[in-house]
Design a protein around this motif. Structure first.
Motif, PDB file in Angstrom:
ATOM      1  N   VAL A   8      -4.695  86.081   1.094  1.00 13.73           N
ATOM      2  CA  VAL A   8      -5.900  85.380   1.564  1.00 13.73           C
ATOM      3  C   VAL A   8      -6.721  84.971   0.348  1.00 13.73           C
ATOM      4  O   VAL A   8      -7.197  85.817  -0.406  1.00 13.73           O
ATOM      5  N   GLY A   9      -6.860  83.664   0.155  1.00 18.16           N
ATOM      6  CA  GLY A   9      -7.606  83.128  -0.975  1.00 18.16           C
ATOM      7  C   GLY A   9      -6.659  82.534  -2.006  1.00 18.16           C
ATOM      8  O   GLY A   9      -5.837  83.249  -2.589  1.00 18.16           O
ATOM      9  N   GLY A  11      -7.432  81.285  -4.886  1.00 11.90           N
ATOM     10  CA  GLY A  11      -8.092  81.225  -6.180  1.00 11.90           C
ATOM     11  C   GLY A  11      -7.179  81.822  -7.238  1.00 11.90           C
ATOM     12  O   GLY A  11      -5.968  81.967  -7.024  1.00 11.90           O
ATOM     13  N   GLY A  14      -5.240  84.992  -5.996  1.00  9.51           N
ATOM     14  CA  GLY A  14      -4.231  84.667  -4.991  1.00  9.51           C
ATOM     15  C   GLY A  14      -3.050  83.923  -5.586  1.00  9.51           C
ATOM     16  O   GLY A  14      -1.893  84.202  -5.259  1.00  9.51           O
TER      17      GLY A  14
HETATM   18  C1  LIG Z   1     -17.360  76.462 -13.166  1.00  9.09           C
HETATM   19  C2  LIG Z   1     -16.602  77.739 -13.460  1.00  9.09           C
HETATM   20  C3  LIG Z   1     -15.957  77.882 -14.694  1.00  9.09           C
HETATM   21  C4  LIG Z   1     -15.278  79.073 -14.998  1.00  9.09           C
HETATM   22  N1  LIG Z   1     -14.668  79.175 -16.206  1.00  9.09           N
HETATM   23  C5  LIG Z   1     -14.001  80.288 -16.519  1.00  9.09           C
HETATM   24  C6  LIG Z   1     -13.330  80.407 -17.780  1.00  9.09           C
HETATM   25  O1  LIG Z   1     -13.369  79.497 -18.619  1.00  9.09           O
HETATM   26  N2  LIG Z   1     -12.678  81.558 -18.049  1.00  9.09           N
HETATM   27  C7  LIG Z   1     -12.628  82.586 -17.154  1.00  9.09           C
HETATM   28  O2  LIG Z   1     -11.983  83.610 -17.463  1.00  9.09           O
HETATM   29  N3  LIG Z   1     -13.235  82.507 -15.949  1.00  9.09           N
HETATM   30  C8  LIG Z   1     -13.927  81.396 -15.617  1.00  9.09           C
HETATM   31  N4  LIG Z   1     -14.570  81.320 -14.417  1.00  9.09           N
HETATM   32  C9  LIG Z   1     -14.512  82.484 -13.513  1.00  9.09           C
HETATM   33  C10 LIG Z   1     -13.225  82.449 -12.736  1.00  9.09           C
HETATM   34  O3  LIG Z   1     -13.169  81.198 -12.057  1.00  9.09           O
HETATM   35  C11 LIG Z   1     -13.220  83.602 -11.715  1.00  9.09           C
HETATM   36  O4  LIG Z   1     -13.309  84.823 -12.391  1.00  9.09           O
HETATM   37  C12 LIG Z   1     -11.942  83.583 -10.867  1.00  9.09           C
HETATM   38  O5  LIG Z   1     -11.770  82.319 -10.262  1.00  9.09           O
HETATM   39  C13 LIG Z   1     -12.000  84.668  -9.807  1.00  9.09           C
HETATM   40  O6  LIG Z   1     -10.777  84.604  -9.095  1.00  9.09           O
HETATM   41  P1  LIG Z   1     -10.674  85.056  -7.601  1.00  9.09           P
HETATM   42  O7  LIG Z   1      -9.275  84.766  -7.163  1.00  9.09           O
HETATM   43  O8  LIG Z   1     -11.155  86.450  -7.460  1.00  9.09           O
HETATM   44  O9  LIG Z   1     -11.728  84.167  -6.802  1.00  9.09           O
HETATM   45  P2  LIG Z   1     -11.739  82.578  -6.609  1.00  9.09           P
HETATM   46  O10 LIG Z   1     -11.044  81.878  -7.710  1.00  9.09           O
HETATM   47  O11 LIG Z   1     -13.162  82.230  -6.303  1.00  9.09           O
HETATM   48  O12 LIG Z   1     -10.864  82.359  -5.287  1.00  9.09           O
HETATM   49  C14 LIG Z   1     -11.251  82.842  -4.018  1.00  9.09           C
HETATM   50  C15 LIG Z   1     -10.582  81.937  -2.976  1.00  9.09           C
HETATM   51  O13 LIG Z   1     -10.735  82.538  -1.693  1.00  9.09           O
HETATM   52  C16 LIG Z   1     -11.116  81.558  -0.756  1.00  9.09           C
HETATM   53  N5  LIG Z   1     -11.841  82.243   0.292  1.00  9.09           N
HETATM   54  C17 LIG Z   1     -13.061  82.832   0.205  1.00  9.09           C
HETATM   55  N6  LIG Z   1     -13.391  83.396   1.376  1.00  9.09           N
HETATM   56  C18 LIG Z   1     -12.343  83.162   2.224  1.00  9.09           C
HETATM   57  C19 LIG Z   1     -12.086  83.496   3.570  1.00  9.09           C
HETATM   58  N7  LIG Z   1     -12.969  84.211   4.313  1.00  9.09           N
HETATM   59  N8  LIG Z   1     -10.933  83.107   4.142  1.00  9.09           N
HETATM   60  C20 LIG Z   1     -10.031  82.394   3.413  1.00  9.09           C
HETATM   61  N9  LIG Z   1     -10.213  82.051   2.122  1.00  9.09           N
HETATM   62  C21 LIG Z   1     -11.355  82.420   1.542  1.00  9.09           C
HETATM   63  C22 LIG Z   1     -11.928  80.544  -1.543  1.00  9.09           C
HETATM   64  O14 LIG Z   1     -11.902  79.291  -0.933  1.00  9.09           O
HETATM   65  C23 LIG Z   1     -11.218  80.556  -2.897  1.00  9.09           C
HETATM   66  O15 LIG Z   1     -10.214  79.568  -2.965  1.00  9.09           O
HETATM   67  C24 LIG Z   1     -15.232  80.142 -14.059  1.00  9.09           C
HETATM   68  C25 LIG Z   1     -15.877  79.985 -12.813  1.00  9.09           C
HETATM   69  C26 LIG Z   1     -16.539  78.800 -12.501  1.00  9.09           C
HETATM   70  C27 LIG Z   1     -17.222  78.645 -11.153  1.00  9.09           C
END
Ligand SMILES: Cc1cc2nc3c(=O)[nH]c(=O)nc-3n(C[C@H](O)[C@H](O)[C@H](O)COP(=O)(O)OP(=O)(O)OC[C@H]3O[C@@H](n4cnc5c(N)ncnc54)[C@H](O)[C@@H]3O)c2cc1C
Length: 52
Positions: A8-9, A11, A14
């Motif tokens: 799920v997700g 990002g 995922g």
């Molecule tokens: C503009 C920006 C620039 C960045 N630059 C850097 C960088 O240069 N270097 C670095 O190390 N980090 C960077 N980061 C941080 C990095 O993006 C995050 O640490 C990382 O994306 C976290 O990964 P994640 O999979 O936990 O969450 P996310 O990447 O946020 O993914 C979560 C996913 O879950 C989905 N989701 C959420 N809730 C639900 C739900 N209820 N049901 C289904 N799907 C859902 C969302 O749509 C999303 O696609 C940056 C962040 C941003 C916003």
């Protein structure tokens, strides 16, 4: 579609999980609230992702 692994997700976490499962030859389904993968403006479709 039948699968034992549901991610799920679509990002960073995922997608990395999906990558690891593919390397292990495991099937999976990737769900995301949005219709695109990745955190920024990535528009590339993912064949195993379903927007929910
Ligand atoms: C503009 C920006 C620039 C960045 N630059 C850097 C960088 O240069 N270097 C670095 O190390 N980090 C960077 N980061 C941080 C990095 O993006 C995050 O640490 C990382 O994306 C976290 O990964 P994640 O999979 O936990 O969450 P996310 O990447 O946020 O993914 C979560 C996913 O879950 C989905 N989701 C959420 N809730 C639900 C739900 N209820 N049901 C289904 N799907 C859902 C969302 O749509 C999303 O696609 C940056 C962040 C941003 C916003």
């Amino acid at each position: 579609m039948k699968t034992k692994h549901l991610i799920v997700g679509a990002g960073l976490s995922g997608l990395y999980t999906a990558y690891q499962l593919e390397k292990m030859g495991k099937d999976y389904l990737l769900l995301d609230a949005r219709e695109r993968i990745g955190i920024l403006q990535e528009q590339k479709p993912h064949e195993k992702m379903v927007a929910i």
